[in-house]
Design a protein around this motif. Sequence first.
Motif, PDB file in Angstrom:
ATOM      1  N   UNK A 572       0.862  -1.195   0.000  1.00 16.37           N
ATOM      2  CA  UNK A 572       0.000   0.000   0.000  1.00 16.37           C
ATOM      3  C   UNK A 572       0.896   1.243   0.000  1.00 16.37           C
ATOM      4  N   UNK A 573       0.723   2.135  -0.970  1.00 13.42           N
ATOM      5  CA  UNK A 573       1.654   3.265  -1.083  1.00 13.42           C
ATOM      6  C   UNK A 573       1.343   4.436  -0.141  1.00 13.42           C
ATOM      7  N   UNK A 574       1.146   4.152   1.133  1.00 15.04           N
ATOM      8  CA  UNK A 574       1.030   5.236   2.109  1.00 15.04           C
ATOM      9  C   UNK A 574       2.387   5.900   2.239  1.00 15.04           C
ATOM     10  N   UNK A 575       2.365   7.171   2.552  1.00 18.00           N
ATOM     11  CA  UNK A 575       3.593   7.961   2.642  1.00 18.00           C
ATOM     12  C   UNK A 575       3.498   8.764   3.923  1.00 18.00           C
ATOM     13  N   UNK A 576       4.474   8.625   4.797  1.00 13.96           N
ATOM     14  CA  UNK A 576       4.356   9.273   6.099  1.00 13.96           C
ATOM     15  C   UNK A 576       5.135  10.575   6.227  1.00 13.96           C
ATOM     16  N   UNK A 577       5.953  10.871   5.210  1.00 11.21           N
ATOM     17  CA  UNK A 577       6.678  12.144   5.244  1.00 11.21           C
ATOM     18  C   UNK A 577       5.717  13.331   5.181  1.00 11.21           C
ATOM     19  N   UNK A 578       4.779  13.293   4.236  1.00 15.93           N
ATOM     20  CA  UNK A 578       3.790  14.370   4.099  1.00 15.93           C
ATOM     21  C   UNK A 578       2.897  14.437   5.337  1.00 15.93           C
ATOM     22  N   UNK A 579       2.583  13.260   5.889  1.00 17.33           N
ATOM     23  CA  UNK A 579       1.727  13.221   7.066  1.00 17.33           C
ATOM     24  C   UNK A 579       2.436  13.895   8.257  1.00 17.33           C
ATOM     25  N   UNK A 580       3.702  13.533   8.451  1.00 19.98           N
ATOM     26  CA  UNK A 580       4.472  14.108   9.560  1.00 19.98           C
ATOM     27  C   UNK A 580       4.595  15.622   9.397  1.00 19.98           C
ATOM     28  N   UNK A 581       4.850  16.036   8.171  1.00 19.67           N
ATOM     29  CA  UNK A 581       4.984  17.456   7.858  1.00 19.67           C
ATOM     30  C   UNK A 581       3.690  18.216   8.190  1.00 19.67           C
ATOM     31  N   UNK A 582       2.568  17.615   7.834  1.00 20.10           N
ATOM     32  CA  UNK A 582       1.280  18.264   8.069  1.00 20.10           C
ATOM     33  C   UNK A 582       0.956  18.337   9.560  1.00 20.10           C
ATOM     34  N   UNK A 583       1.229  17.261  10.275  1.00 22.16           N
ATOM     35  CA  UNK A 583       0.938  17.263  11.712  1.00 22.16           C
ATOM     36  C   UNK A 583       1.798  18.308  12.431  1.00 22.16           C
ATOM     37  N   UNK A 645       7.352  15.275  16.571  1.00 19.18           N
ATOM     38  CA  UNK A 645       8.750  14.966  16.265  1.00 19.18           C
ATOM     39  C   UNK A 645       8.968  13.447  16.196  1.00 19.18           C
ATOM     40  N   UNK A 646       8.327  12.708  17.106  1.00 14.89           N
ATOM     41  CA  UNK A 646       8.442  11.242  17.056  1.00 14.89           C
ATOM     42  C   UNK A 646       7.877  10.708  15.742  1.00 14.89           C
ATOM     43  N   UNK A 647       6.735  11.265  15.317  1.00 18.20           N
ATOM     44  CA  UNK A 647       6.148  10.821  14.044  1.00 18.20           C
ATOM     45  C   UNK A 647       7.112  11.129  12.898  1.00 18.20           C
ATOM     46  N   UNK A 648       7.741  12.309  12.971  1.00 17.68           N
ATOM     47  CA  UNK A 648       8.674  12.680  11.907  1.00 17.68           C
ATOM     48  C   UNK A 648       9.825  11.674  11.804  1.00 17.68           C
ATOM     49  N   UNK A 649      10.377  11.310  12.971  1.00 17.39           N
ATOM     50  CA  UNK A 649      11.512  10.369  12.971  1.00 17.39           C
ATOM     51  C   UNK A 649      11.099   9.002  12.445  1.00 17.39           C
ATOM     52  N   UNK A 650       9.954   8.525  12.934  1.00 17.79           N
ATOM     53  CA  UNK A 650       9.497   7.204  12.486  1.00 17.79           C
ATOM     54  C   UNK A 650       9.191   7.226  10.993  1.00 17.79           C
ATOM     55  N   UNK A 651       8.579   8.328  10.555  1.00 17.60           N
ATOM     56  CA  UNK A 651       8.243   8.456   9.137  1.00 17.60           C
ATOM     57  C   UNK A 651       9.516   8.409   8.301  1.00 17.60           C
ATOM     58  N   UNK A 652      10.556   9.077   8.791  1.00 15.99           N
ATOM     59  CA  UNK A 652      11.820   9.109   8.061  1.00 15.99           C
ATOM     60  C   UNK A 652      12.379   7.693   7.917  1.00 15.99           C
ATOM     61  N   UNK A 653      12.300   6.937   9.015  1.00 19.55           N
ATOM     62  CA  UNK A 653      12.789   5.558   8.995  1.00 19.55           C
ATOM     63  C   UNK A 653      11.996   4.738   7.990  1.00 19.55           C
ATOM     64  N   UNK A 654      10.665   4.868   8.060  1.00 18.27           N
ATOM     65  CA  UNK A 654       9.834   4.077   7.162  1.00 18.27           C
ATOM     66  C   UNK A 654      10.116   4.455   5.708  1.00 18.27           C
ATOM     67  N   UNK A 655      10.189   5.760   5.470  1.00 21.54           N
ATOM     68  CA  UNK A 655      10.390   6.201   4.075  1.00 21.54           C
ATOM     69  C   UNK A 655      11.757   5.781   3.544  1.00 21.54           C
ATOM     70  N   UNK A 656      12.767   5.714   4.437  1.00 23.67           N
ATOM     71  CA  UNK A 656      14.087   5.264   3.993  1.00 23.67           C
ATOM     72  C   UNK A 656      14.024   3.796   3.569  1.00 23.67           C
ATOM     73  N   UNK A 657      13.338   2.984   4.380  1.00 28.86           N
ATOM     74  CA  UNK A 657      13.203   1.568   4.037  1.00 28.86           C
ATOM     75  C   UNK A 657      12.384   1.408   2.750  1.00 28.86           C
ATOM     76  N   UNK A 658      11.361   2.243   2.626  1.00 22.75           N
ATOM     77  CA  UNK A 658      10.488   2.193   1.439  1.00 22.75           C
ATOM     78  C   UNK A 658      11.291   2.566   0.182  1.00 22.75           C
ATOM     79  N   UNK A 659      12.098   3.632   0.311  1.00 26.83           N
ATOM     80  CA  UNK A 659      12.896   4.095  -0.833  1.00 26.83           C
ATOM     81  C   UNK A 659      13.918   3.032  -1.241  1.00 26.83           C
ATOM     82  N   UNK A 660      14.465   2.355  -0.240  1.00 26.98           N
ATOM     83  CA  UNK A 660      15.453   1.324  -0.531  1.00 26.98           C
ATOM     84  C   UNK A 660      14.817   0.206  -1.364  1.00 26.98           C
TER      85      UNK A 660
END
Length: 765
Positions: A572-583, A645-660
């Motif tokens: 599922x192509x959910x993306x958490x970077x935009x979500x973290x940014x918005x929150x 900030x916690x959401x931002x960090x987790x989102x970054x981790x998820x997006x890094x794994x997703x990008x990989x």
Amino acid sequence: MNWFRPIVSWVAILSLAQMSWTQSMSLNGPDASHLSGYGAQSSKVERDWEKKFQDGIVAGNLRESMQRLSARPHHVGSPYQKENAEWMLAQFKEWGFDAHIETFQVLFPTPKERVVELVEPTQFRAKLQEPVLSIDPTSGQTAEQLPTYNAYSIDGDVTAPLVYVNYGDREDYEQLDRLGVSVKGAIVIARYGSAWRGTKPKVAAERGAIGCIIYSDPKGDGYFNGDDYPLGGWRPREGVQRGSVMDTDYPGDPLTPGVGATDDAKRLAITEAKTITKIPVLPISWGDALPFLSALQGPVAPEAWRGALPITYRVGPGPAKVHLKVKSNWDLKPVNDVIATLHGSSTPDEWVIRGNHYDAWVNGADDPISGMVTVLEEARMLGELHKAGWNPKRSIIYCAWDGEEPGLLGSTEWVETHQDDLQKHAVAYINSDSNERGYWEASGSHDLEKFINDVARDITDPEKHISVWQRARLRRISVAANAEDRSEIRKRADTRIGSLGDGSDYTAFLDHAGISALDIGYGGESDADQYHSIYDDFYWYTHFVETDFAYGKALAQTGGTAMMRLADADLIPFEYGDEADTIAKYVRDLEKLLKDKQDEITERNLELQEGVFSATADPQKTSVPPPVKPVPPFMNFAPLKNGAESIRKSAERYQAAFAKWQKSGSEMPPDAAAAIDVDLLKIQRTFLTDRGLPERPWFRHQVYAPGAYTGYGAKPIAAVREYMDEEKWKEAEAQVPTVGAVMENVATAIDKAADDLEKANGRGR
Ligand SMILES: [Zn+2]
């Protein structure tokens, strides 16, 4: 019979080819060449099917279905609404869907007696009737039309002096206080516009009014904007906006909050239902309003309150005295949702849901049929692809909702009935409602922001032959408020999507069940408005809104592509970077709100101390200085900031794994994907709390919610924000840790998905 043939011009094909070329050139790296959530091979296959889908959408079908569905009035409980449900059911079945009708029994009042009359100083009785126009073939279906009224107005019979209250927002009453005008014991007349119409009687009752009239000023949707109907498309002299005035405690059937209104559901007594108004309400046309407004004396209305009628707008109270009487039939009526499923081939337990309502106030060609027909056309074409060998991985569910207009009845009761299953299985819900000519528009949960931006990049604007995404983005630059906003639009990869209030059927999905949601459509260019009038019909729509259904076609292409892409993705192509940014932005907005309030109140208190108000007031006019208010105290937003900030960090981790994974181009093994999907579905659910918002427990989402006094409009982080709006600072601060804790839990849920994705990446090496 399909009399309208699709015309594919060479210009369109060339510009499409050119567009996809420029797009792939403008993106860099091998990872960008395939769709988000897909491996390289599955992306290629998907694109081929999507192209077939988009090419197969036929504008003529939209026109034909609109003519069929809007041929007669089709409100809740009407004979033609039932015929429409059965017709759509048969269509879905013919297209290969597994379809059924699901029925609920809901409270739906219809008018029995309606009186609005001026009894002093002169006499006038409002017509409360939209005239038949010989040029408009369905305007004469008077026997089946619902009269002009506001659904869920309490019954009442009152006579009192009249006061004009502008839009009837809370701020308007503060202005009235300054003018020394009270509405206690009065009947108010408010114009349509600004907040949700149900806010008008709600605030009026809180202020002590005993009745409420709402009228359509020509400045809002009449001759001020262009020629009125039938010469042009704007609301005419006797045109009336019907509509619900249900309160915003919870949507859906007033008698069954939180549970489905099935035959055997436990029901509240009507007197216990919290969402019925406290005072009687009726809507009128400007033609009917004119004698009332003309009969008002008292202070001249503030400049911003004046509409486009040829009178001096005065506030009152009186000498105009009004008799208002409303009586309804308080019957239970059936709402029939049409639910049609195309079962998924590999993960049928994951559901991608699409919906639009099909009930109208009268014929409803624009609202809602212009959206409903695009959803039907999508389903038709998906059925064709299915017969040609396309098998979505996930299940696709198409829904035609009944009872949206009175209060999101059909969708809310369905979500409440199936909430356990939905929370287990629903990937996302994509809504549309009315559709018009113009710019691409999207709102929703921000885990889908990048996704829907990507879809819009692939749809061609029928007027400009650039992508609808590019056109919307350039439009935003042209209307941006300031340089900072323009610069953000230019810098940001994705166009920000709006946040959702409770304007349509996505509400129960997102706010009650925690299901990621989108609302999509086109609009902004039509030179016409007949919202909730008998004139919102096929003749009017095809003469003044869309003659060729080009944007209807664009919406079908957008919605169907989004459905396919979500249903077929490896992951599922959910993306958490935009979500973290918005929150994070929402939290900054709260801080700014506090600062602005502190500055505003400090300044006003200083002016009071200096004697500004008493020195500058005209002694020949009544002018009451504003009250001294305590300056808002410091608030500790740290738990919210930490949560964001916690959401931002987790989102970054998820997006890094997703990008990989995306960069590898490999297909995600189905078992690994299924496990990560389960993690992903939990993330949006984690925003819910069992006890919900402090004063509106039905609304369980702690980030997305409509405002109690804005209705349609969103109030992000409402638990905190709404108390701030009410200047209840202690209560507001008390909510901060709760919402902060929810954010920490969301971050943990994202981490879990990141762990599993990292594991899957490792396994693949
Ligand atoms: Zn609608």
